[in-house]
Design a protein around this motif. Sequence first.
Motif, PDB file in Angstrom:
ATOM      1  N   LEU A 169       0.832  -1.207   0.000  1.00  0.00           N
ATOM      2  CA  LEU A 169       0.000   0.000   0.000  1.00  0.00           C
ATOM      3  C   LEU A 169       0.868   1.259   0.000  1.00  0.00           C
ATOM      4  N   HIS A 170       1.949   1.242   0.753  1.00  0.00           N
ATOM      5  CA  HIS A 170       2.843   2.391   0.816  1.00  0.00           C
ATOM      6  C   HIS A 170       3.504   2.648  -0.535  1.00  0.00           C
ATOM      7  N   ASP A 171       3.852   1.592  -1.253  1.00  0.00           N
ATOM      8  CA  ASP A 171       4.462   1.742  -2.571  1.00  0.00           C
ATOM      9  C   ASP A 171       3.472   2.347  -3.556  1.00  0.00           C
ATOM     10  N   GLN A 172       2.218   1.933  -3.485  1.00  0.00           N
ATOM     11  CA  GLN A 172       1.206   2.509  -4.374  1.00  0.00           C
ATOM     12  C   GLN A 172       0.979   3.995  -4.070  1.00  0.00           C
ATOM     13  N   ALA A 173       1.017   4.330  -2.776  1.00  0.00           N
ATOM     14  CA  ALA A 173       0.831   5.736  -2.433  1.00  0.00           C
ATOM     15  C   ALA A 173       1.966   6.591  -2.967  1.00  0.00           C
ATOM     16  N   ILE A 189       7.132   2.870   8.498  1.00  0.00           N
ATOM     17  CA  ILE A 189       7.399   2.388   7.149  1.00  0.00           C
ATOM     18  C   ILE A 189       7.842   3.578   6.309  1.00  0.00           C
ATOM     19  N   TYR A 190       8.921   3.377   5.521  1.00  0.00           N
ATOM     20  CA  TYR A 190       9.513   4.467   4.753  1.00  0.00           C
ATOM     21  C   TYR A 190       9.567   4.069   3.272  1.00  0.00           C
ATOM     22  N   SER A 191       9.446   5.095   2.411  1.00  0.00           N
ATOM     23  CA  SER A 191       9.672   4.906   0.979  1.00  0.00           C
ATOM     24  C   SER A 191      10.517   6.069   0.474  1.00  0.00           C
ATOM     25  N   ALA A 192      11.374   5.789  -0.528  1.00  0.00           N
ATOM     26  CA  ALA A 192      12.239   6.810  -1.104  1.00  0.00           C
ATOM     27  C   ALA A 192      12.421   6.509  -2.578  1.00  0.00           C
ATOM     28  N   PHE A 193      12.229   7.541  -3.435  1.00  0.00           N
ATOM     29  CA  PHE A 193      12.466   7.394  -4.868  1.00  0.00           C
ATOM     30  C   PHE A 193      12.961   8.722  -5.411  1.00  0.00           C
ATOM     31  N   GLY A 194      13.677   8.654  -6.534  1.00  0.00           N
ATOM     32  CA  GLY A 194      14.299   9.836  -7.098  1.00  0.00           C
ATOM     33  C   GLY A 194      13.395  10.553  -8.085  1.00  0.00           C
ATOM     34  N   LEU A 195      13.649  11.869  -8.242  1.00  0.00           N
ATOM     35  CA  LEU A 195      12.916  12.700  -9.184  1.00  0.00           C
ATOM     36  C   LEU A 195      13.917  13.619  -9.853  1.00  0.00           C
ATOM     37  N   ARG A 196      14.007  13.544 -11.189  1.00  0.00           N
ATOM     38  CA  ARG A 196      14.953  14.355 -11.953  1.00  0.00           C
ATOM     39  C   ARG A 196      14.203  15.146 -13.019  1.00  0.00           C
ATOM     40  N   ASN A 239       8.579   9.355   2.023  1.00  0.00           N
ATOM     41  CA  ASN A 239       7.290   9.267   2.733  1.00  0.00           C
ATOM     42  C   ASN A 239       7.518   8.439   3.992  1.00  0.00           C
ATOM     43  N   SER A 240       7.294   9.046   5.152  1.00  0.00           N
ATOM     44  CA  SER A 240       7.482   8.375   6.448  1.00  0.00           C
ATOM     45  C   SER A 240       6.131   8.283   7.135  1.00  0.00           C
ATOM     46  N   GLN A 241       5.686   7.047   7.398  1.00  0.00           N
ATOM     47  CA  GLN A 241       4.375   6.827   7.989  1.00  0.00           C
ATOM     48  C   GLN A 241       4.481   5.827   9.134  1.00  0.00           C
ATOM     49  N   PRO A 242       3.662   5.999  10.174  1.00  0.00           N
ATOM     50  CA  PRO A 242       3.572   4.933  11.181  1.00  0.00           C
ATOM     51  C   PRO A 242       2.985   3.669  10.558  1.00  0.00           C
TER      52      PRO A 242
END
Length: 853
Positions: free
Chosen positions: A118-122, A423-430, A444-447
């Motif tokens: 779910l976090h990846d989709q968000a 739960i954390y997600s990180a992706f690049g933007l160029r 994105n940092s979420q409980p």
Amino acid sequence: KSRAGPGSPSRCQAWWSLLVAHTRARAPSSHSAHSHSPSAQAFRRQVSPELSGKTTWARRLRPRLWHVLLCVFVAIVVSMACLMSVFWYRRSSVVVGEFLDKSHETWEQCLENISAQLHDQASWLEEAIIRETLAEPTRVVQLNADLLSTLEPTMDDLVNYTFLQLAKHFTRIEGISYTFPTGRYVEYERNSHHPGIAWRQGTYTFEYTPGDDLNTTDCKIMCPPSTILTSGDTHQFSVDDRTGKYMQLLKQYPVTRTQENGYRRAVESRAKGSTIWTDVFIMYSGRSIALRAAKAVYSHGLVAAVAGADATLDNLSGILAEIDLARTGRIFIMDRKGRMIASSGGLHQVIGIDFKGQPLVRHDLPQDSLGKLLAQQLFWNMTGDEFIMNATGYLIQKHDILNRPLRRNTDHVVVVDQVRENIYSAFGLRSGDSVYEIDWIIVNSQPLSTYTGPVQDMIDRQLEEHQQSLDHAVRLAFAFTAAFVLLGTLLMALVARAVTRPLRALETDMRAVANFNNDFIDQILEGKRRYGHRKIREIKDICDSFTHMAVGLQSFSRYMDPHLVQTLVHKKRRAVLGMAKADVTVFFSDIAGFTTMAESLGPEVLMEVLGEYLRDMSNIVMQHGGVVGEFVGDEIMAWWNAPPLEYNGEHTVAALSSALEQQRRLAELRQEWCEQGLPSVTARMGLTRGQVLAGNLGSAQRMKYGLVGDSVNLASRLEGLCKMYGVNCLVDDMVRSAPGVSECFILRSVDLVAVKGRTGATEVFELVAKQPTEAALTQTRSAAEQLAFSSDFAAIQERYRKGHFSETLEALDAFESRWPGDKPTSILRSRCEALIESPPGEGWSPMVQLTEK
């Protein structure tokens, strides 16, 4: 020692007769202090009859402390045995609980996998929103570049078109600008995002920089005339919100637009005509933080202009805050150096903000490529936000996100922090040119509970139904346990109260003994209970023993100065023989004509007068921090600063204050005694200051605290000299030169003598009074006369010591006319007359060698 005159009984004989008379008068209680005397035994029986050696039935019926504790311990063990049987019976519930725990762990693993998906989709949605936000400045730049390269509009049309773009079409853009190779610069900035600035200056601001030649013929409508412009300066105008035409000049500052880094970046980009991005800067409004997209427009291979559009970081942070996940966690953007770009938590997590809400400026760098001030971007570890710091720290440590491409579907990160349950997600933007591009990291940092909460609630409801049947039996066991604990607590409270109540009172009395507050002993002697009924034998024995010890210590403290006894108790060390150097002020005093007074008064009256005198004088000494060393008949020996104590002032000042206070109190007592028909009592005093040996004197079995040194002998001599000079108190020159003495007291120089046993000269002074205040000098005559009494006699002494005897006699006549009956004046007069009659030789010295004590 005896200071009686010829033909009178010696002082030792007078004291001997007084001692015999007093002993006879006090014969029934003369040995009451002895431990084996009948009175002492009677006192011990009064405090505790059981200490007489007989065992009473009341003592036998009191339980011993270990009996009480043993009974309580047995009761607790029996209770615990009963409880263990109940818990053993409930062993089956533990087995079922372990099964449920394993099931729960399996469910948690499943929930973590679901949460990661779910976090990846968000994160896809977040990337789309951010790209759309950054696409608007890029589209504006591309649109304006196409306009310049194809239509080649006039400057009036270009300025008017720029205003219409900003006002009507691109409402999220903060500013649109053009820079030409000739140095000409046109920009509109938006103020409507900041109501305070818009109210003062309008909704928009127009910035215009003319070219080097100040040519405005191609822009006569929208541009200001050359008469109000300065070549090379940027001019900022307020504008009409409807037409965009300039109105009032707000600010003017010099800047070369073609030398700016933003202009050069667009011109020098690897791919000609590609879009570049600038650094973060502060816009003219002072509250907007922006970065600019810029693109160079070419004509015939040469740069025709550079078009730019500004996007604000506060707008970007606001867009992140509108995402639903921003309510439960934190969505933020940072660059590859770890500097914050935007945050759903607000702009204060991106740049430094002062107490007025203004962005902080980086003063270590020059103005950026647009002539704007660079903002102080915060690094991720400076935000103070737990979501940002925990997520970035974890992702850098575990996955090195600052140095990874983080491409979507290939290298991006979605991970669960088990420790913090996040739960954390990180992706690049160029975006932009490969050199001057945007290279950001979106985090994105979420409980974990954001995703697992709803599913976990459903699982918990199912597990709760299975657990309720087991909880009923457990609650029953706990009820029995609570009953046993309550009963045990009640019993232990009663026992503890019986034990601790007298011990608390005993502790209080121990502290009172340490502070020499023995009022509780009087309560015991009056028959008042202080330690309760004391039903436990050992506690009663402890309380009685302490009472006897306190009574003995109270009696012992009356034989010594309380300061010495208190110091010995506080040091917690045994007294040993030994002495050490100490800087002290020594005090001696005795009653003038005491031998004659002792012969004229009865023993009882004499002891009453002497006791009241010694009591009040010693109390005054101790009130001023002094130590009463000993009483030798009517003589008092005291000292200050041995052992060292804390004084509000210097110890010599305290000693002199004590001497004056004693003279004042003695005057009151003298008046009371005279009213009773008793003789007039006066006291002579001597004080010195110097180095002495202070410590314990005597033998290992019997010792006392005392002083040994020349200063002690000198103080005794000065006390005796008071009779010769007819004064009440004499001090030496060391006392006069002590810190604070000259500021606090009036001292009169009496003579320069060498006392018996010393060869050196000692200047002696009379203690006259305390130094008056300025108000007292103006309000009372006596204060001024005291000062004149001291200063005038000092001037006379100075003439005498210089050998001007005739002048001294003339000054003495004037002095005696004002203060008649002064004995030091008479002594000095007789010396001057003798020296005038028999003039001295060249080796004459004003020092007088005394041959008697």
